[in-house]
Design a protein around this motif. Structure first.
Motif, PDB file in Angstrom:
ATOM      1  N   ARG A 192       2.174  15.485   7.216  1.00 23.04           N
ATOM      2  CA  ARG A 192       1.243  14.620   6.500  1.00 23.04           C
ATOM      3  C   ARG A 192       1.996  13.671   5.575  1.00 23.04           C
ATOM      4  O   ARG A 192       1.546  12.566   5.294  1.00 23.04           O
ATOM      5  CB  ARG A 192       0.259  15.467   5.696  1.00 23.04           C
ATOM      6  CG  ARG A 192      -0.827  14.615   5.085  1.00 23.04           C
ATOM      7  CD  ARG A 192      -1.769  15.365   4.163  1.00 23.04           C
ATOM      8  NE  ARG A 192      -2.494  14.395   3.369  1.00 23.04           N
ATOM      9  CZ  ARG A 192      -2.811  14.540   2.091  1.00 23.04           C
ATOM     10  NH1 ARG A 192      -2.505  15.658   1.483  1.00 23.04           N
ATOM     11  NH2 ARG A 192      -3.454  13.608   1.441  1.00 23.04           N
ATOM     12  N   LEU A 193       3.120  14.122   5.085  1.00 20.18           N
ATOM     13  CA  LEU A 193       3.969  13.305   4.213  1.00 20.18           C
ATOM     14  C   LEU A 193       5.376  13.282   4.775  1.00 20.18           C
ATOM     15  O   LEU A 193       5.755  14.174   5.534  1.00 20.18           O
ATOM     16  CB  LEU A 193       4.048  13.907   2.806  1.00 20.18           C
ATOM     17  CG  LEU A 193       2.817  13.921   1.923  1.00 20.18           C
ATOM     18  CD1 LEU A 193       3.164  14.599   0.597  1.00 20.18           C
ATOM     19  CD2 LEU A 193       2.344  12.506   1.679  1.00 20.18           C
ATOM     20  N   THR A 196       0.854  -1.191   0.000  1.00 19.64           N
ATOM     21  CA  THR A 196       0.000   0.000   0.000  1.00 19.64           C
ATOM     22  C   THR A 196       0.889   1.241   0.000  1.00 19.64           C
ATOM     23  O   THR A 196       2.105   1.144   0.095  1.00 19.64           O
ATOM     24  CB  THR A 196      -0.916   0.020   1.240  1.00 19.64           C
ATOM     25  OG1 THR A 196      -0.112  -0.183   2.396  1.00 19.64           O
ATOM     26  CG2 THR A 196      -1.990  -1.052   1.142  1.00 19.64           C
ATOM     27  N   ASP A 197       0.256   2.400  -0.096  1.00 12.76           N
ATOM     28  CA  ASP A 197       1.050   3.624  -0.127  1.00 12.76           C
ATOM     29  C   ASP A 197       0.670   4.550   1.024  1.00 12.76           C
ATOM     30  O   ASP A 197       0.041   4.126   2.003  1.00 12.76           O
ATOM     31  CB  ASP A 197       0.968   4.309  -1.500  1.00 12.76           C
ATOM     32  CG  ASP A 197      -0.380   4.951  -1.771  1.00 12.76           C
ATOM     33  OD1 ASP A 197      -1.274   4.888  -0.897  1.00 12.76           O
ATOM     34  OD2 ASP A 197      -0.550   5.523  -2.871  1.00 12.76           O
ATOM     35  N   VAL A 198       1.025   5.796   0.896  1.00 14.89           N
ATOM     36  CA  VAL A 198       0.862   6.761   1.978  1.00 14.89           C
ATOM     37  C   VAL A 198      -0.619   7.001   2.306  1.00 14.89           C
ATOM     38  O   VAL A 198      -0.933   7.585   3.338  1.00 14.89           O
ATOM     39  CB  VAL A 198       1.584   8.075   1.605  1.00 14.89           C
ATOM     40  CG1 VAL A 198       0.873   8.771   0.439  1.00 14.89           C
ATOM     41  CG2 VAL A 198       1.735   9.006   2.789  1.00 14.89           C
ATOM     42  N   ARG A 199      -1.498   6.512   1.462  1.00 12.30           N
ATOM     43  CA  ARG A 199      -2.933   6.679   1.732  1.00 12.30           C
ATOM     44  C   ARG A 199      -3.453   5.660   2.749  1.00 12.30           C
ATOM     45  O   ARG A 199      -4.600   5.775   3.193  1.00 12.30           O
ATOM     46  CB  ARG A 199      -3.719   6.565   0.433  1.00 12.30           C
ATOM     47  CG  ARG A 199      -3.419   7.661  -0.584  1.00 12.30           C
ATOM     48  CD  ARG A 199      -4.197   7.419  -1.856  1.00 12.30           C
ATOM     49  NE  ARG A 199      -4.028   8.465  -2.834  1.00 12.30           N
ATOM     50  CZ  ARG A 199      -3.137   8.433  -3.822  1.00 12.30           C
ATOM     51  NH1 ARG A 199      -2.340   7.410  -3.943  1.00 12.30           N
ATOM     52  NH2 ARG A 199      -3.041   9.425  -4.691  1.00 12.30           N
ATOM     53  N   LEU A 205       0.932  12.902 -10.249  1.00 11.91           N
ATOM     54  CA  LEU A 205       0.799  12.023  -9.082  1.00 11.91           C
ATOM     55  C   LEU A 205       0.895  12.816  -7.785  1.00 11.91           C
ATOM     56  O   LEU A 205       0.102  12.632  -6.857  1.00 11.91           O
ATOM     57  CB  LEU A 205       1.888  10.940  -9.110  1.00 11.91           C
ATOM     58  CG  LEU A 205       1.675   9.810 -10.113  1.00 11.91           C
ATOM     59  CD1 LEU A 205       2.949   9.007 -10.309  1.00 11.91           C
ATOM     60  CD2 LEU A 205       0.546   8.888  -9.647  1.00 11.91           C
ATOM     61  N   GLU A 265      -7.443   5.658   2.453  1.00  9.98           N
ATOM     62  CA  GLU A 265      -8.135   6.791   1.829  1.00  9.98           C
ATOM     63  C   GLU A 265      -8.902   6.397   0.572  1.00  9.98           C
ATOM     64  O   GLU A 265      -9.835   7.095   0.168  1.00  9.98           O
ATOM     65  CB  GLU A 265      -7.125   7.901   1.484  1.00  9.98           C
ATOM     66  CG  GLU A 265      -6.631   8.656   2.697  1.00  9.98           C
ATOM     67  CD  GLU A 265      -5.616   9.733   2.330  1.00  9.98           C
ATOM     68  OE1 GLU A 265      -5.636  10.221   1.183  1.00  9.98           O
ATOM     69  OE2 GLU A 265      -4.792  10.061   3.189  1.00  9.98           O
ATOM     70  N   SER A 279       7.850   8.680   2.117  1.00 12.99           N
ATOM     71  CA  SER A 279       6.502   8.117   1.944  1.00 12.99           C
ATOM     72  C   SER A 279       6.366   7.543   0.543  1.00 12.99           C
ATOM     73  O   SER A 279       6.842   8.129  -0.425  1.00 12.99           O
ATOM     74  CB  SER A 279       5.439   9.204   2.116  1.00 12.99           C
ATOM     75  OG  SER A 279       5.445   9.727   3.407  1.00 12.99           O
ATOM     76  N   ARG A 280       5.667   6.423   0.463  1.00 11.66           N
ATOM     77  CA  ARG A 280       5.516   5.768  -0.838  1.00 11.66           C
ATOM     78  C   ARG A 280       4.170   6.118  -1.463  1.00 11.66           C
ATOM     79  O   ARG A 280       3.167   6.259  -0.757  1.00 11.66           O
ATOM     80  CB  ARG A 280       5.664   4.251  -0.694  1.00 11.66           C
ATOM     81  CG  ARG A 280       7.094   3.846  -0.384  1.00 11.66           C
ATOM     82  CD  ARG A 280       7.381   2.391  -0.679  1.00 11.66           C
ATOM     83  NE  ARG A 280       8.815   2.147  -0.741  1.00 11.66           N
ATOM     84  CZ  ARG A 280       9.540   2.282  -1.841  1.00 11.66           C
ATOM     85  NH1 ARG A 280       8.961   2.634  -2.977  1.00 11.66           N
ATOM     86  NH2 ARG A 280      10.829   2.045  -1.827  1.00 11.66           N
ATOM     87  N   LEU A 281       4.192   6.235  -2.768  1.00  8.45           N
ATOM     88  CA  LEU A 281       2.986   6.609  -3.490  1.00  8.45           C
ATOM     89  C   LEU A 281       2.801   5.660  -4.674  1.00  8.45           C
ATOM     90  O   LEU A 281       3.752   5.374  -5.413  1.00  8.45           O
ATOM     91  CB  LEU A 281       3.124   8.063  -3.975  1.00  8.45           C
ATOM     92  CG  LEU A 281       1.935   8.666  -4.717  1.00  8.45           C
ATOM     93  CD1 LEU A 281       0.683   8.657  -3.847  1.00  8.45           C
ATOM     94  CD2 LEU A 281       2.252  10.095  -5.143  1.00  8.45           C
ATOM     95  N   ASN A 309      -1.750  -0.824  -3.618  1.00 12.45           N
ATOM     96  CA  ASN A 309      -3.122  -0.519  -3.161  1.00 12.45           C
ATOM     97  C   ASN A 309      -4.150  -1.467  -3.772  1.00 12.45           C
ATOM     98  O   ASN A 309      -5.357  -1.256  -3.596  1.00 12.45           O
ATOM     99  CB  ASN A 309      -3.545   0.918  -3.487  1.00 12.45           C
ATOM    100  CG  ASN A 309      -2.783   1.957  -2.706  1.00 12.45           C
ATOM    101  OD1 ASN A 309      -2.320   1.689  -1.599  1.00 12.45           O
ATOM    102  ND2 ASN A 309      -2.634   3.143  -3.270  1.00 12.45           N
ATOM    103  N   ARG A 321       0.921   1.442   8.402  1.00 11.68           N
ATOM    104  CA  ARG A 321       2.051   1.589   7.482  1.00 11.68           C
ATOM    105  C   ARG A 321       3.336   1.033   8.079  1.00 11.68           C
ATOM    106  O   ARG A 321       4.386   1.083   7.470  1.00 11.68           O
ATOM    107  CB  ARG A 321       2.242   3.061   7.123  1.00 11.68           C
ATOM    108  CG  ARG A 321       1.211   3.576   6.145  1.00 11.68           C
ATOM    109  CD  ARG A 321       1.615   4.953   5.654  1.00 11.68           C
ATOM    110  NE  ARG A 321       0.570   5.917   5.927  1.00 11.68           N
ATOM    111  CZ  ARG A 321       0.774   7.198   6.173  1.00 11.68           C
ATOM    112  NH1 ARG A 321       2.000   7.674   6.214  1.00 11.68           N
ATOM    113  NH2 ARG A 321      -0.231   8.004   6.409  1.00 11.68           N
ATOM    114  N   ASP A 329      -2.135  15.104  -7.469  1.00  9.72           N
ATOM    115  CA  ASP A 329      -3.304  14.302  -7.118  1.00  9.72           C
ATOM    116  C   ASP A 329      -3.277  13.943  -5.628  1.00  9.72           C
ATOM    117  O   ASP A 329      -4.310  13.903  -4.964  1.00  9.72           O
ATOM    118  CB  ASP A 329      -3.293  13.034  -7.985  1.00  9.72           C
ATOM    119  CG  ASP A 329      -4.600  12.289  -7.930  1.00  9.72           C
ATOM    120  OD1 ASP A 329      -5.651  12.944  -8.020  1.00  9.72           O
ATOM    121  OD2 ASP A 329      -4.582  11.055  -7.788  1.00  9.72           O
ATOM    122  N   LEU A 330      -2.084  13.693  -5.115  1.00  9.75           N
ATOM    123  CA  LEU A 330      -1.947  13.310  -3.706  1.00  9.75           C
ATOM    124  C   LEU A 330      -2.271  14.478  -2.775  1.00  9.75           C
ATOM    125  O   LEU A 330      -3.032  14.315  -1.813  1.00  9.75           O
ATOM    126  CB  LEU A 330      -0.519  12.813  -3.445  1.00  9.75           C
ATOM    127  CG  LEU A 330      -0.189  12.471  -1.990  1.00  9.75           C
ATOM    128  CD1 LEU A 330      -1.017  11.265  -1.521  1.00  9.75           C
ATOM    129  CD2 LEU A 330       1.295  12.174  -1.826  1.00  9.75           C
TER     130      LEU A 330
END
Lengths: 210, 299
Positions: free
Chosen positions: B81-82, A71-74, B143, A122, B86-88, A113, A80, B146-147
């Motif tokens: 928050r980030l 998964t990611d930062v969401r 990306l 999220e 952090s991975r996206l 995700n 996490r 959008d985040l």
């Protein structure tokens, strides 16, 4: 490095996890599906101690745990970090995917995700079966990226033949459709392995599996 | 990696204040080129000199808007928050600012293919920020946008009181473009934005330096740095589409405080000499601030 077999995984009762993780995982809780029905979330989870363990943990001959927990930062902050927790139905999903892989004859890739994600992720809306670890988003098969109606449709046909009872999200751009992956879904599956801890039998709870 | 000290806004001006000679050289460069419009903004921390050459004219922002997105991403890092690590999820699917319809970044129109190779996987926020700036990756840009959300970028601009920056959508959003939803910048706006970072006023000195570090890794060097001496370092961002070519950056020359310059140009779609014109103006600015540019030969 030898791979770990699924029967070596530790099963935990979500009710007994520390509160931040429990709040994020919502074990035994309820989510509302798109039609307004209640869907009950899983209570029992496999514990994944580290990313290395996720890499080593084999769930099926061609699928290891890491692919289902990327998964990611969401994702909810408490989830996490390791140890991570995955509903026990993940082993059944992996077995179904193995059958699908045999049918397509190519490596099958689950997107980030696109395996298990928590109710607090999220991207989770309504009762997404990703919260049961019983759905996957496949973004690539072999060298083909599933980013066109033709490709997604072709592999959806294979899935329908190979996996009776599986639900496949229709191709399209609108909400509830998919246009950059193949969403395979095995429904609201709750797995309670034999070794899962449980509550002492109470006749008053008879008929209530949780 | 370390950088020269921050710009010193309080330092008394000490270099030529008569900018007419520089204006004349920019005029000459403009006449020599086929550019439809040229704007230049300059702030020199060494002398305090400032030049505003049509610097409040709005241009299509092209990829220079990525500096504002970088600033907003670091705002989210500052808020906790980030984190840079952090991975996206790298996913090539975005929603148009016009009507919410999905669109994709075409790989063959993107300056950077590396991010496309990670579709389906994850990348770190710091990696995406680097690709957005240094390789001008449109996919990385959308990306990150959008985040954090367009509103976050707009709030960040407001928070710092920046003007001359109008960010209304991501990149490659053709439907929005067709309906006149465009990102716009002015030369003064970009200089204000870069001063904020170069003067280490963006959140904290540490985060400002991280952003400068990324800007220093710019791979497109045909604009501001092209005709500067090799020992001059430039932290900058280019922007180039069919109708505009821009470059904006912080220029660090040995033995003096840095200066911030933005050079914005507008062209017919088939016009040549875009980068050479920017490089020529950059050279003129450099010569002028070094006190050697009165007889420059390039204009």
């Amino acid at each position: 490095m030898p791979e770990l077999r699924a029967d070596s995984m530790r099963i935990v009762d979500g009710y007994r996890l520390e509160k931040p993780k429990r709040d994020a995982l919502m074990p035994g809780g309820a989510l509302r599906d798109r039609e307004g029905r209640t869907r009950q979330l899983p209570r029992y989870f496999y514990e994944v101690e580290s990313w290395d363990a996720a890499l080593e943990q084999e769930l099926a001959p061609h699928f290891n745990m890491w692919e289902f927990i990327q998964t990611d930062v969401r994702e909810a902050t408490p989830l996490r970090f390791f140890p991570r927790y995955v509903p026990c139905a993940v082993t059944l999903t992996a077995a179904m995917l193995e059958r699908f892989r045999e049918a397509v004859g190519e490596p099958v890739r689950i997107s980030a995700n696109g395996g298990y994600r928590s109710p607090q992720h999220e991207l989770t809306s309504h009762a997404s079966t990703h919260c049961w670890a019983s759905a996957v988003n496949i973004y690539r098969i072999g060298d083909e990226y599933l980013d066109s109606r033709d490709r997604i449709g072709r592999y959806a046909d294979v899935a329908r033949d190979a996996l009776p009872g599986a639900w496949i999200r229709p191709v399209g751009e609108d909400r509830g459709f998919a246009d950059d992956h193949l969403h395979l879904d095995f429904g609201y599956v709750i797995a309670v392995p034999h070794d899962a801890p449980g509550d002492p039998f109470n006749p008053k709870l008879e008929g209530d599996p949780l | 990696m370390t950088f020269p000290s921050a710009l010193d806004r309080d330092r008394a001006p000490s270099l030529p204040q008569n900018l007419d000679a520089l204006r004349q050289r920019i005029d000459a460069a403009a006449r020599k080129s086929d550019a439809r419009a040229i704007a230049v903004a300059l702030h020199d921390a060494e002398s305090g000199a400032e030049l505003h050459y049509d610097a409040d004219r709005w241009f299509h922002g092209a990829s220079t808007i990525k500096i504002a997105i970088l600033l907003a991403v670091y705002g989210e890092i500052d808020r906790g928050r980030l984190a840079p690590q952090s991975r996206l999820h790298v996913r090539n699917r975005f929603l148009s600012a016009y009507d919410g319809s999905p669109f994709r970044i075409l790989a063959d129109r993107d300056a950077d293919s590396d991010v496309h190779a990670s579709i389906g996987k994850t990348m770190r926020v710091s990696e995406l920020a680097l690709h957005m700036i240094a390789m001008s990756s449109n996919l990385a840009t959308n990306l990150l946008l959008d985040l954090i959300g367009l509103e976050t970028v707009q709030r960040t601009i407001e928070r710092f009181g920046l003007t001359g920056l109008d960010i209304r959508r991501g990149v490659e959003d053709e439907k929005a473009f067709e309906h006149d939803i465009v990102n716009r910048v002015t030369a003064n706006g970009l200089v204000g934005l870069l001063r904020l970072i170069a003067e280490e006023r963006a959140y904290s000195p540490e985060l400002s330096r991280e952003m400068l570090d990324i800007l220093h890794q710019q791979e497109f060097k045909k604009g501001i740095p092209a005709r500067l001496p090799r020992d001059v370092r430039v932290a900058h961002k280019t922007g180039d589409i069919s109708s505009v070519a821009h470059d904006a950056g912080v220029v660090y020359a040995p033995g003096r405080k840095p200066y911030v310059v933005a050079i914005l140009t507008e062209w017919a779609a088939d016009a040549g000499s875009r980068s050479p014109t920017i490089a020529s103006i950059s050279h003129a600015v450099y010569d002028y601030l070094r006190g050697t540019g009165q007889e420059g030969s390039d204009a």
